[in-house]
Design an enzyme around this catalytic site. Structure first.
Site, PDB file in Angstrom:
ATOM      1  CG  ASP A 124      88.151  43.615  62.602  1.00 26.75           C
ATOM      2  OD1 ASP A 124      86.844  43.934  62.191  1.00 26.75           O
ATOM      3  OD2 ASP A 124      89.115  43.543  62.180  1.00 26.75           O
ATOM      4  CD  GLU A 144      83.850  42.128  60.198  1.00 30.59           C
ATOM      5  OE1 GLU A 144      83.444  42.919  59.483  1.00 30.59           O
ATOM      6  OE2 GLU A 144      84.978  41.723  60.328  1.00 30.59           O
TER       7      GLU A 144
HETATM    8  C1  GLC Z   1      86.089  45.102  59.878  1.00 31.04           C
HETATM    9  C2  GLC Z   1      85.875  46.188  60.304  1.00 31.04           C
HETATM   10  C3  GLC Z   1      86.123  46.931  59.657  1.00 31.04           C
HETATM   11  C4  GLC Z   1      87.719  47.097  59.563  1.00 31.04           C
HETATM   12  C5  GLC Z   1      88.276  45.844  58.939  1.00 31.04           C
HETATM   13  C6  GLC Z   1      89.404  45.743  59.248  1.00 31.04           C
HETATM   14  O1  GLC Z   1      85.670  44.468  58.694  1.00 31.04           O
HETATM   15  O2  GLC Z   1      84.198  46.014  60.432  1.00 31.04           O
HETATM   16  O3  GLC Z   1      85.801  48.563  59.991  1.00 31.04           O
HETATM   17  O4  GLC Z   1      87.890  48.077  58.649  1.00 31.04           O
HETATM   18  O5  GLC Z   1      87.908  44.761  59.699  1.00 31.04           O
HETATM   19  O6  GLC Z   1      89.868  45.745  60.370  1.00 31.04           O
END
Ligand code: GLC
Length: 541
Positions: free
Chosen positions: A212, A265
């Site tokens: 994440d 991500e």
């Molecule tokens: C990422 C996740 C999202 C979350 C954010 C903070 O973007 O996909 O759902 O709110 O991180 O952890």
């Protein structure tokens, strides 16, 4: 399922180079205990559905104990399971059962921040200014005469300032909600803690982690003002030091048998900077958000596909193709909108008129496009049912912190997180026996998995066929592709041996190229013509 499909940790396969990975947002997938919230029992009961769908792996959004301020992305214990989801023992059973069905398990890891209920943050609050406990996070005195102003001008990605003041007057940094304090990765204790967490889960048999906010861990310790900038070099995103973290992580994953992977991500504007995370000693793959955000336009899509392939090939990594996830407007809705069909966090365009039939036709074509491209593919739960964004959730039921933090300017992400309709004719559509934590529309009666399983023309049947063909077809998955010269609003490419994918994004039918047979089409063909917003897979000579 035969035993040969079982996953043995000793057989490396580079499986991740072209895996079809299904994203489960646990709260909304299936409720096994009737409390209206999805859980691991629900997932276990639906594993045969996933095996039948033809996916290679499941990615679970965070399953750790959490006060659920941000749907579990606010973790209070990285080594256990959220009690409303189940137990650690059940997670171990789930991993074993999935493996027996030939399905690998990827779990989310959230290294950028914790929950304010994490014991480290509670200890930091109790220990006070200047303590080693506070050094695990970013605590700073405020600016202004009495420290009443935040330490800098950074804004939370969920709206409002990125700093919150605590009782003793110090402020702490949170790039997301005020209940998600950012870890301080200049502190070796934070590094050591996460290496240990990785081992904890690898020891339990998981096959990988989705990381994440992977670009966000390292902050410029000077914490400089950004003067309103949200793009370009930022002191809290894509700092060079972050790569050291993933090099250390890769050493851990490589020390385990089988191929354990990391998927990043990173929402980054520069594809070359993005590819740096996929160097051979860092992550294995990452989500392709340029593709996800791209409007339904042939020229733009061709450019994004080409630039994704170019940047990934620089580092030898496989691209991935993603249409939706738990943070973005579902693509049936995006593609059915009049005007801009792209996606932007800054402008969700809720309420823009949607032609859902058109969006659905395009979503079907997009599925065949993504599954034919070289590399990996992601399926977000419910996209295989053709679900759309639920834009009319009553305000008082909205749960995403984005809604409150933006003072309702942004409706947030609840609309893509509505619990899955499995069967039955009325809510909760067999999601469970105890209602559903977000309301489902009655119209979903025709979109349940049960209703669609029986219909050969349903979205579910299309996904099942396409995923199966993709798995068996030698031309698909990892490898190369070649563009075919085509009309401006048509995307066409070949893959060896003998495979052509063609997608018509114009408003008129176009002639099919010479072919031996039709493998699969996203909608009815008109003789030798490919109708608008339709894709076809052809056996070619
Ligand atoms: C990422 C996740 C999202 C979350 C954010 C903070 O973007 O996909 O759902 O709110 O991180 O952890």
């Amino acid at each position: 399922m035969s035993v040969t499909n079982e996953i043995s940790p000793d057989t490396p396969t580079a499986w991740w180079r072209d895996a079809a990975i299904y994203q489960v947002y646990i709260r909304s997938f299936a409720d096994g205990n009737g409390d209206g919230i999805g859980d691991l029992a629900g997932v276990r009961a639906r594993l045969p559905y996933l095996a039948d769908l033809g996916i290679d792996a499941i990615w679970f959004c965070p399953w750790y104990p959490s006060p659920m301020d941000d749907g579990g992305y606010d973790v209070s214990d990285f080594r256990d399971i959220e009690p409303t989801f189940g137990t650690l023992e059940e997670a171990e059973l789930l991993i074993a059962e999935a493996h027996a069905l030939g399905i690998r398990i990827i779990i989310d890891i959230v290294p950028n921040h914790a929950s304010d209920e994490h014991p480290w943050f509670k200890a930091a609050l109790a220990a006070g200014p200047g303590s080693p406990e506070r050094e695990r996070f970013w605590f700073r005195p405020g600016r202004g005469e009495n420290g009443e102003l935040p330490p800098n001008d950074w804004q939370s990605r969920f709206g409002g300032p990125a700093w919150t003041r605590v009782a003793d007057g110090e402020w702490f940094l949170h790039l997301y909600s005020s209940r998600q304090p950012d870890f301080n990765w200049t502190n070796p204790e934070v590094h050591a803690e996460f290496l240990d967490v990785l081992k904890f889960w690898f020891d339990r048999g998981i096959d990988g982690f989705r990381i994440d906010v992977a670009d966000g861990l390292i902050k410029d310790p000077a914490l400089p003002d950004v003067h309103g900038a949200t793009t370009g070099p930022l002191p809290y995103s894509d700092m060079d030091g972050v790569h050291e973290v993933y090099r250390a992580w890769r050493k851990i994953s490589d020390s385990y048998p089988g191929e354990r992977i990391f998927v990043g991500e990173m929402w980054l504007p520069d594809p070359i900077r993005f590819a740096r995370y996929l160097r051979p000693d860092e992550m294995h793959s990452a989500f392709n958000f340029d593709f996800l955000s791209c409007p339904w336009e042939a020229k733009r899509l061709r450019e994004v596909i080409q630039s994704s392939m170019d940047s990934h090939s620089l580092v030898g990594a496989p691209p991935t193709w993603v249409l939706s996830n738990h943070d973005v407007t579902r693509h049936v809705t995006r593609y059915g909108r009049s005007g801009d069909t792209g996606f932007e966090f800054a402008d969700r365009r809720h309420g823009t008129p949607v032609d859902r039939d058109l969006g659905t036709r395009r979503a079907r074509a997009a599925a065949l496009l993504t599954m034919a491209l070289p590399g990996g593919v992601y399926v977000y739960q419910g996209e295989e049912l053709g679900l759309w964004e639920i834009e009319d959730i009553p305000d008082e039921l909205r749960q995403d912190p984005v809604f409150e933090r933006t003072k309702h300017a942004d409706p947030g992400r609840d609309g893509c997180r509505v619990p899955i309709p499995w069967g039955d004719k009325k809510p909760p559509f067999s999601f469970g026996t105890g209602g559903s934590w977000l309301p489902q529309p009655q119209e979903w009666a025709g979109y349940t998995a049960d209703a669609q399983a029986a219909d050969p023309d349903s979205m579910l049947s299309l996904y099942r066929k396409a995923l199966r063909i993709r798995r068996d077809e030698p031309a698909l998955g990892d490898g190369e592709m070649s563009w075919v010269m085509s009309l401006a609003d048509v995307i066409a490419f070949t893959r060896d041996p003998g495979f052509t994918c063609m997608v018509n994004l114009s408003s008129e039918p176009v002639p099919l190229p010479r072919h031996e047979s039709i493998i699969l089409a996203s909608g009815p063909l008109r003789g030798d013509q490919l109708p608008a917003d339709t894709a076809v897979w052809l056996r070619t000579f």
